[in-house]
Design a protein around this motif. Structure first.
Motif, short mmCIF file in Angstrom:
data_model
loop_
_atom_site.label_atom_id
_atom_site.label_comp_id
_atom_site.label_asym_id
_atom_site.label_seq_id
_atom_site.Cartn_x
_atom_site.Cartn_y
_atom_site.Cartn_z
N UNK A 1 -13.27 -51.76 -34.42
CA UNK A 1 -13.97 -51.30 -33.21
C UNK A 1 -13.22 -50.14 -32.56
N UNK A 2 -11.89 -50.23 -32.57
CA UNK A 2 -11.07 -49.17 -32.00
C UNK A 2 -11.28 -47.85 -32.74
N UNK A 3 -11.30 -47.94 -34.07
CA UNK A 3 -11.47 -46.73 -34.87
C UNK A 3 -12.96 -46.40 -34.99
N UNK A 4 -13.52 -45.99 -33.86
CA UNK A 4 -14.93 -45.63 -33.80
C UNK A 4 -15.13 -44.22 -34.40
N UNK A 5 -16.37 -43.78 -34.39
CA UNK A 5 -16.69 -42.49 -35.02
C UNK A 5 -15.92 -41.34 -34.37
N UNK A 6 -15.75 -41.41 -33.06
CA UNK A 6 -15.06 -40.32 -32.35
C UNK A 6 -13.60 -40.22 -32.80
N UNK B 1 -13.33 -39.10 -36.45
CA UNK B 1 -13.63 -37.68 -36.57
C UNK B 1 -12.41 -36.83 -36.16
N UNK B 2 -11.73 -37.24 -35.10
CA UNK B 2 -10.53 -36.52 -34.67
C UNK B 2 -9.43 -36.61 -35.73
N UNK B 3 -9.28 -37.79 -36.31
CA UNK B 3 -8.28 -37.96 -37.36
C UNK B 3 -8.59 -37.06 -38.55
N UNK B 4 -9.85 -37.03 -38.94
CA UNK B 4 -10.27 -36.18 -40.06
C UNK B 4 -9.97 -34.71 -39.79
N UNK C 1 -7.58 -33.53 -38.23
CA UNK C 1 -6.14 -33.32 -38.39
C UNK C 1 -5.69 -33.48 -39.84
N UNK C 2 -6.63 -33.87 -40.70
CA UNK C 2 -6.30 -34.12 -42.09
C UNK C 2 -5.56 -35.43 -42.29
N UNK C 3 -5.77 -36.38 -41.38
CA UNK C 3 -5.07 -37.66 -41.43
C UNK C 3 -6.06 -38.82 -41.48
N UNK C 4 -5.63 -39.91 -42.07
CA UNK C 4 -6.40 -41.15 -42.03
C UNK C 4 -6.02 -41.92 -40.77
N UNK C 5 -6.81 -42.92 -40.38
CA UNK C 5 -6.43 -43.74 -39.22
C UNK C 5 -5.04 -44.36 -39.36
N UNK C 6 -4.70 -44.82 -40.56
CA UNK C 6 -3.37 -45.42 -40.76
C UNK C 6 -2.28 -44.36 -40.61
N UNK C 7 -2.53 -43.15 -41.10
CA UNK C 7 -1.54 -42.08 -40.95
C UNK C 7 -1.38 -41.68 -39.48
N UNK C 8 -2.49 -41.68 -38.75
CA UNK C 8 -2.42 -41.40 -37.31
C UNK C 8 -1.56 -42.45 -36.62
N UNK D 1 -1.45 -43.33 -29.81
CA UNK D 1 -2.46 -43.01 -30.83
C UNK D 1 -3.36 -41.89 -30.35
N UNK D 2 -3.82 -41.98 -29.11
CA UNK D 2 -4.70 -40.94 -28.57
C UNK D 2 -3.96 -39.62 -28.37
N UNK D 3 -2.65 -39.69 -28.17
CA UNK D 3 -1.86 -38.45 -28.06
C UNK D 3 -1.85 -37.70 -29.38
N UNK D 4 -1.78 -38.44 -30.48
CA UNK D 4 -1.83 -37.81 -31.81
C UNK D 4 -3.23 -37.25 -32.06
N UNK D 5 -4.23 -38.00 -31.65
CA UNK D 5 -5.61 -37.56 -31.88
C UNK D 5 -6.00 -36.37 -31.00
N UNK D 6 -5.35 -36.26 -29.84
CA UNK D 6 -5.64 -35.16 -28.92
C UNK D 6 -4.31 -34.50 -28.50
N UNK D 7 -3.62 -33.88 -29.45
CA UNK D 7 -2.28 -33.34 -29.16
C UNK D 7 -2.35 -32.08 -28.30
N UNK D 8 -1.24 -31.80 -27.67
CA UNK D 8 -1.12 -30.54 -26.93
C UNK D 8 -0.97 -29.40 -27.93
N UNK D 9 -1.71 -28.33 -27.71
CA UNK D 9 -1.63 -27.16 -28.59
C UNK D 9 -0.51 -26.24 -28.09
#
Length: 347
Positions: free
Chosen positions: A186-191, A194-197, A199-206, A296-304
């Motif tokens: 449930x946590x790893x929803x489409x949003x 999609x963010x993980x993808x 970044x070129x990462x899987x949910x486990x890598x994130x 986890x959300x910091x990795x998915x939405x990192x500072x540029x």
């Protein structure tokens, strides 16, 4: 005339007996039978128990255990016990008590934070539900379950998202594990996927990278910046060189996860472990702890940004100084090394 008197006498006796029976039944069912002063009390009835155990658990809460037993027998509760956590309200009568124990198992809020091992998680969970830590560890490590759901020995920690969850107290080890899988999905929803993808990462890598970010900084507002540093390094093929991964490797090597390591030494950096990101490129093979959701959300939405380095900021404890170049980083590092030497921190 004599027969009429006998009939009348039996009728009177019958009325007395009937009245007494009604009185006893009324007392057994409808007279308040609690003996505590608080608004409510809780009783935890274990699985596969017997009525004698239930009576023992209830005895401190009741005025009259025998009347409760009588009511329980008449209502068929003694042969149909239910496990769980039950709220006993002050002033309840036996009828209400039995109805509550038979059908009103109330949920609990179970919480855990970023544990380093599944054994730690089992201990934390076992203190909150009926399942013991041994059965929980066995369920967590079930090889068929892990394989079927895309986890292995290194990545199994990623399935458990630190948070608060609702469970029944009498949840079994397998039920807890299975619900955690559903919560993970449930946590790893489409949003998030999609963010993980992107970044070129899987949910486990994130989750793996997030565990490093979590260990690097306890400051939630700094985590997106730290995540950005590591993502920049991964993008450019640089070693992560994350001290928390070395600390984890040292703990894994010794089997002692309770040791406290405040300082990573140069000799530690040559440890031959896939978790040593000073020696091996890319991400470690799995999480080094259970990162919380903010990491986890910091990795998915990192500072540029263009930072590639950071070191503890001794002028603003808890935060870090970031650098774009190695020369700038080395200047920042000198300040930190001077401070840590003054503190006489050897390890």
């Amino acid at each position: 005339m004599y027969i009429k008197k006998i009939i009348l006498a039996f009728a009177v006796i019958g009325l007395f007996v009937g009245g007494y029976y009604v009185y006893k039944v009324y007392n057994a069912f409808f007279i308040p039978n609690t003996s505590f002063n608080n608004t409510e009390a809780f009783v935890y009835i274990p699985s596969n128990t017997n009525f004698e155990t239930v009576k023992t658990l209830l005895e401190p809460l009741l005025k009259d255990v025998s009347s409760f037993e009588a009511a329980a027998k008449r209502k068929g509760y003694t042969s149909n016990l239910k496990a769980g956590k039950f709220a006993i309200k002050r002033g309840m009568n036996n009828n209400e008590l039995v109805n509550t124990l038979r059908s009103r198992n109330i949920p609990i809020t179970l919480a855990f934070n970023n544990q380093e091992t599944l054994e730690d998680l089992a201990g934390r969970v076992a203190s909150q539900i009926e399942a013991d830590s041994v059965s929980l560890v066995k369920a967590f490590n079930d090889e068929d379950f892990l394989k079927e759901n895309g986890f292995d020995e290194q990545t199994k920690l990623a399935m458990y998202i630190p948070n608060s969850y609702e469970f029944f107290w009498n949840t079994t080890a397998a039920e807890f594990r299975d619900k955690m899988l559903k919560e993970y999905q449930r946590f790893w929803n489409d949003t998030r996927v999609s963010k993980a993808n992107s970044l070129g990462l899987t949910p486990i890598e994130v989750t793996t990278l997030a565990s490093v970010v979590h260990k690097e900084t306890a400051k939630v507002d700094e985590r997106p910046r730290v995540a950005g540093v590591y993502l920049n390094r991964l993008r450019d093929g640089m070693l992560l060189q994350a001290d928390p991964t070395v600390i984890y490797a040292l703990k894994l090597e010794t089997g002692d996860f309770n040791q406290i390591i405040k300082r990573v030494l140069y000799k530690d950096l040559v440890l031959d472990s896939p978790y040593n990101t000073y020696k091996y490129g890319g991400l470690p093979p799995g999480p080094i702890a259970m990162p919380d959701i903010t990491a986890i959300d910091a990795v998915l939405s990192p500072e540029k940004h263009d930072y590639f380095y950071f070191v503890a900021n001794v002028e603003n404890f808890g935060y870090h100084k970031f650098a774009k170049t190695l020369a700038q980083h080395n200047r920042n590092k000198e300040q930190y090394v001077r401070w840590i030497n003054l503190q006489n921190i050897k390890r």
